[in-house]
Write a protein that holds these residues in place. Structure first.
Motif, PDB file in Angstrom:
ATOM      1  N   GLY A  60      34.329 -19.696  -3.348  1.00 48.30           N
ATOM      2  CA  GLY A  60      34.948 -20.956  -3.742  1.00 48.30           C
ATOM      3  C   GLY A  60      35.714 -20.829  -5.035  1.00 48.30           C
ATOM      4  O   GLY A  60      35.895 -19.725  -5.572  1.00 48.30           O
ATOM      5  N   ASN A  61      36.174 -21.971  -5.545  1.00 53.55           N
ATOM      6  CA  ASN A  61      36.909 -22.032  -6.799  1.00 53.55           C
ATOM      7  C   ASN A  61      36.145 -22.888  -7.792  1.00 53.55           C
ATOM      8  O   ASN A  61      35.487 -23.865  -7.412  1.00 53.55           O
ATOM      9  CB  ASN A  61      38.301 -22.635  -6.589  1.00 53.55           C
ATOM     10  N   TYR A  79      43.150 -25.220 -13.876  1.00 54.40           N
ATOM     11  CA  TYR A  79      43.268 -24.034 -13.035  1.00 54.40           C
ATOM     12  C   TYR A  79      42.036 -23.934 -12.152  1.00 54.40           C
ATOM     13  O   TYR A  79      40.925 -24.324 -12.541  1.00 54.40           O
ATOM     14  CB  TYR A  79      43.390 -22.769 -13.886  1.00 54.40           C
ATOM     15  N   ASN A  80      42.214 -23.377 -10.962  1.00 57.00           N
ATOM     16  CA  ASN A  80      41.095 -23.090 -10.075  1.00 57.00           C
ATOM     17  C   ASN A  80      40.873 -21.580 -10.060  1.00 57.00           C
ATOM     18  O   ASN A  80      41.743 -20.817  -9.639  1.00 57.00           O
ATOM     19  CB  ASN A  80      41.381 -23.593  -8.656  1.00 57.00           C
ATOM     20  N   ILE A  81      39.721 -21.154 -10.543  1.00 57.88           N
ATOM     21  CA  ILE A  81      39.399 -19.727 -10.618  1.00 57.88           C
ATOM     22  C   ILE A  81      38.607 -19.332  -9.369  1.00 57.88           C
ATOM     23  O   ILE A  81      37.478 -19.806  -9.171  1.00 57.88           O
ATOM     24  CB  ILE A  81      38.586 -19.407 -11.892  1.00 57.88           C
ATOM     25  N   PRO A  82      39.167 -18.478  -8.520  1.00 59.95           N
ATOM     26  CA  PRO A  82      38.470 -18.075  -7.292  1.00 59.95           C
ATOM     27  C   PRO A  82      37.365 -17.054  -7.573  1.00 59.95           C
ATOM     28  O   PRO A  82      37.602 -16.036  -8.232  1.00 59.95           O
ATOM     29  CB  PRO A  82      39.580 -17.458  -6.434  1.00 59.95           C
ATOM     30  N   ILE A  83      36.165 -17.323  -7.097  1.00 60.31           N
ATOM     31  CA  ILE A  83      35.024 -16.439  -7.355  1.00 60.31           C
ATOM     32  C   ILE A  83      34.242 -16.190  -6.067  1.00 60.31           C
ATOM     33  O   ILE A  83      34.368 -16.911  -5.079  1.00 60.31           O
ATOM     34  CB  ILE A  83      34.073 -17.020  -8.427  1.00 60.31           C
ATOM     35  N   LEU A  84      33.430 -15.154  -6.121  1.00 62.13           N
ATOM     36  CA  LEU A  84      32.547 -14.769  -5.014  1.00 62.13           C
ATOM     37  C   LEU A  84      31.193 -14.419  -5.594  1.00 62.13           C
ATOM     38  O   LEU A  84      31.099 -13.629  -6.536  1.00 62.13           O
ATOM     39  CB  LEU A  84      33.140 -13.575  -4.265  1.00 62.13           C
ATOM     40  N   LEU A  85      30.121 -15.005  -5.031  1.00 66.02           N
ATOM     41  CA  LEU A  85      28.753 -14.728  -5.478  1.00 66.02           C
ATOM     42  C   LEU A  85      27.960 -14.136  -4.318  1.00 66.02           C
ATOM     43  O   LEU A  85      27.796 -14.789  -3.280  1.00 66.02           O
ATOM     44  CB  LEU A  85      28.061 -16.004  -5.958  1.00 66.02           C
ATOM     45  N   TRP A  86      27.509 -12.892  -4.485  1.00 64.69           N
ATOM     46  CA  TRP A  86      26.610 -12.280  -3.507  1.00 64.69           C
ATOM     47  C   TRP A  86      25.177 -12.636  -3.881  1.00 64.69           C
ATOM     48  O   TRP A  86      24.739 -12.383  -5.004  1.00 64.69           O
ATOM     49  CB  TRP A  86      26.768 -10.769  -3.496  1.00 64.69           C
ATOM     50  N   LEU A 142      31.759 -11.920  -8.710  1.00 65.70           N
ATOM     51  CA  LEU A 142      33.059 -11.256  -8.728  1.00 65.70           C
ATOM     52  C   LEU A 142      34.182 -12.279  -8.737  1.00 65.70           C
ATOM     53  O   LEU A 142      34.042 -13.381  -8.196  1.00 65.70           O
ATOM     54  CB  LEU A 142      33.216 -10.365  -7.487  1.00 65.70           C
ATOM     55  N   LEU A 143      35.301 -11.906  -9.349  1.00 65.17           N
ATOM     56  CA  LEU A 143      36.532 -12.680  -9.221  1.00 65.17           C
ATOM     57  C   LEU A 143      37.200 -12.326  -7.901  1.00 65.17           C
ATOM     58  O   LEU A 143      37.020 -11.219  -7.375  1.00 65.17           O
ATOM     59  CB  LEU A 143      37.480 -12.361 -10.374  1.00 65.17           C
ATOM     60  N   ARG A 144      38.013 -13.254  -7.369  1.00 64.00           N
ATOM     61  CA  ARG A 144      38.780 -13.002  -6.143  1.00 64.00           C
ATOM     62  C   ARG A 144      40.257 -13.271  -6.434  1.00 64.00           C
ATOM     63  O   ARG A 144      40.829 -14.265  -5.973  1.00 64.00           O
ATOM     64  CB  ARG A 144      38.308 -13.905  -5.005  1.00 64.00           C
ATOM     65  N   PRO A 145      40.898 -12.421  -7.217  1.00 67.05           N
ATOM     66  CA  PRO A 145      42.288 -12.696  -7.580  1.00 67.05           C
ATOM     67  C   PRO A 145      43.209 -12.673  -6.369  1.00 67.05           C
ATOM     68  O   PRO A 145      43.064 -11.831  -5.479  1.00 67.05           O
ATOM     69  CB  PRO A 145      42.628 -11.572  -8.561  1.00 67.05           C
ATOM     70  N   THR A 146      44.149 -13.607  -6.347  1.00 66.90           N
ATOM     71  CA  THR A 146      45.173 -13.621  -5.300  1.00 66.90           C
ATOM     72  C   THR A 146      46.225 -12.562  -5.625  1.00 66.90           C
ATOM     73  O   THR A 146      46.238 -12.021  -6.743  1.00 66.90           O
ATOM     74  CB  THR A 146      45.826 -15.013  -5.212  1.00 66.90           C
ATOM     75  N   PRO A 147      47.134 -12.240  -4.692  1.00 70.47           N
ATOM     76  CA  PRO A 147      48.137 -11.193  -4.958  1.00 70.47           C
ATOM     77  C   PRO A 147      49.004 -11.435  -6.187  1.00 70.47           C
ATOM     78  O   PRO A 147      49.522 -10.485  -6.772  1.00 70.47           O
ATOM     79  CB  PRO A 147      48.973 -11.189  -3.676  1.00 70.47           C
ATOM     80  N   ASN A 148      49.173 -12.717  -6.584  1.00 71.11           N
ATOM     81  CA  ASN A 148      50.017 -12.996  -7.751  1.00 71.11           C
ATOM     82  C   ASN A 148      49.208 -13.152  -9.033  1.00 71.11           C
ATOM     83  O   ASN A 148      49.697 -13.657 -10.030  1.00 71.11           O
ATOM     84  CB  ASN A 148      50.861 -14.254  -7.511  1.00 71.11           C
ATOM     85  N   MET A 149      47.941 -12.714  -8.999  1.00 74.02           N
ATOM     86  CA  MET A 149      47.077 -12.800 -10.174  1.00 74.02           C
ATOM     87  C   MET A 149      46.682 -11.403 -10.644  1.00 74.02           C
ATOM     88  O   MET A 149      46.576 -10.472  -9.841  1.00 74.02           O
ATOM     89  CB  MET A 149      45.792 -13.590  -9.866  1.00 74.02           C
ATOM     90  N   VAL A 150      46.442 -11.275 -11.930  1.00 71.67           N
ATOM     91  CA  VAL A 150      45.905 -10.030 -12.485  1.00 71.67           C
ATOM     92  C   VAL A 150      44.650 -10.354 -13.278  1.00 71.67           C
ATOM     93  O   VAL A 150      44.522 -11.428 -13.868  1.00 71.67           O
ATOM     94  CB  VAL A 150      46.932  -9.315 -13.403  1.00 71.67           C
TER      95      VAL A 150
END
Length: 469
Positions: free
Chosen positions: A57-58, A68-75, A88-96
């Motif tokens: 989610g974000n 801003y919506n920061i995309p993240i992933l939690l295992w 973990l972060l889930r950066p989109t292709p236009n993010m660094v």
């Protein structure tokens, strides 16, 4: 939160604390409904895999007056919620990814809540709340930009570290950052000694919660010192040039192996992370038993052996050289080498104390042995205190920071030195500089000294084989 899918139910049924996990997932949904559960296969560092639940989610972050919506992933580990998630972060292709205090170059998040996780005080809800607060101070992602549209804050930080040489060339001056991990008397002594002796831009003092030497940071927080940051978050150590480890975690076990194993287990919790956060640092170990713990730190860190050293016999060596110079008028450098035990012994340098020639160890002779023995006996009357070990740690740290290329007797990988065939760490004379340690060449030792060295090698090898590293 919809947990009714067959895949989710199948994996969730394998969770050790199923009912508690479901309860926590429902609480997460109430406060952060955008975090969606799904399933996946997580690959660990040792290439083992496990089917786990994950939340995707974000999280909303306010920065510079914008949202801003920061995309993240939690295992979620199968012992959730008693074990912290892997975030973990889930950066989109236009993010660094903006690598920093709370995020590494691979996008893994390192939050204080994760390091100090203690359910039920800790929860994913409080973790997400902490993420938002930290990201509003220092966003973990940015948009990809061209060279003409860089963040002015990044440019200022870069320019402030540029030095112009006499020939007009430029280079970036590294920041002299040192981290001391472990509270207690030795941690405090090392920290104060480094501040006094070394030119540091920043010193981070990290109190490890599980250490028996914890608690040294409270007064530092009250009486704040210039250039000192007190933290309980390992992420504060990122980009250190030297990481000093003084933490110990002694147990009440009767077996000495069990006692040391407690320390090894403590190291496993933070050494790999310290190495990851400061991959170019020299790691200086002062925990006891120093030869064993330096060996353990090297194994757990993945760093080259030249950049993991122990304080070892450096203090004894400095005392020995002083006695020989002042009391015995020899004016030659000398070092105590071997295991930090009754098996240690002294060797002398071929060159004088003020010589600019690269030092060499002198072979034993009828004239040097009585002198060394006399100095060694005089040295034995001096005990070790935390402040004296702290001064020794600061001396080694200083040699690294200023690339002094001074010879110290530090615990280092001894395999291949003087015919040693086993993987053990012993104190040997090493030239210390900004890239770590470089051993002096081995020499033929006297019969007594060689016997002590071989006995230490056998003893340390046997002891290491009994530990679960």
């Amino acid at each position: 939160m919809d947990l009714r899918s067959e895949k989710i139910q199948r994996i969730l049924s394998k969770y050790k604390f199923h009912d508690v996990a479901v309860e926590q997932l429902q609480k997460i949904h109430q406060i952060y409904p955008g975090m969606t559960p799904s399933t996946g296969t997580y690959t660990f560092n040792d290439n083992t895999q496990k089917d786990l639940l994950k939340l995707i989610g974000n999280i909303p972050v306010q920065y510079g007056g914008r949202s801003y919506n920061i995309p993240i992933l939690l295992w979620l580990m199968d012992s959730f919620p008693f074990t912290p998630p892997i975030c973990l972060l889930r950066p989109t292709p236009n993010m660094v990814i903006r690598e920093g205090k709370h995020v590494d170059g691979g996008g893994r998040l390192h939050m204080p809540e994760l390091h100090n996780w203690n359910y039920p005080r800790s929860s994913v809800v409080s973790l997400l709340t902490e993420m938002i607060a930290k990201f509003e101070e220092d966003p973990p992602l940015s948009s990809k930009t061209t060279g003409d549209n860089k963040d002015p804050h990044d440019l200022l930080a870069f320019v402030s570290n540029i030095q112009i040489n006499d020939d007009g060339s430029r280079h970036v001056q590294p920041i002299n950052k040192v981290s001391v991990v472990g509270g207690g008397d030795l941690g405090m002594a090392s920290m104060m000694s480094i501040l006094s002796k070394c030119k540091v831009d920043k010193l981070v003092f990290i109190d490890v919660a599980e250490s028996s030497t914890k608690g040294g940071s409270t007064d530092l927080e009250i009486f704040s010192l210039p250039k000192v940051e007190v933290s309980r978050d390992l992420s504060a150590s990122a980009d250190s040039r030297v990481v000093v480890v003084t933490a110990n975690a002694w147990s009440s076990e009767q077996s000495y192996v069990s006692v040391v194993q407690t320390n090894v287990d403590l190291y496993r919790g933070f050494i790999p992370k310290l190495a990851h956060l400061s991959p170019n640092a020299v790691m200086l170990i002062a925990s006891q038993p120093v030869d064993i713990m330096t060996h353990v730190a090297w194994r757990q860190s993945g760093l080259p052996p030249t950049r993991v050293i122990g304080a070892g016999c450096n203090l004894d060596s400095e005392r020995l050289s002083r006695i020989m110079d002042i009391n015995l008028n020899s004016h030659k450098a000398a070092w105590v080498i071997g295991e930090l035990s009754d098996n240690k012994f002294a060797v002398m340098s071929k060159t004088g104390l003020s010589s600019n020639v690269q030092p060499e160890i002198a072979t034993e002779s009828s004239s040097t042995k009585p002198l060394l023995n006399r100095a060694f006996e005089m040295m034995k009357t001096r005990g070790q205190r935390s402040w004296s070990v702290g001064l020794s740690v600061a001396d080694i740290t200083n040699s690294i920071l200023i690339d002094k290329m001074k010879t110290h007797s530090v615990s280092t990988l001894a395999e291949g030195w003087g015919g040693i065939g086993a993987e053990v760490f012993l104190s040997l004379p090493c030239i210390m500089g900004s890239n770590g340690s470089m051993r002096l060449a081995g020499v033929s030792l006297g019969q007594d000294e060689d016997s002590k060295l071989r006995e230490s090698v056998a003893s340390l090898s046997n002891f290491m084989s009994q530990l679960r590293i």
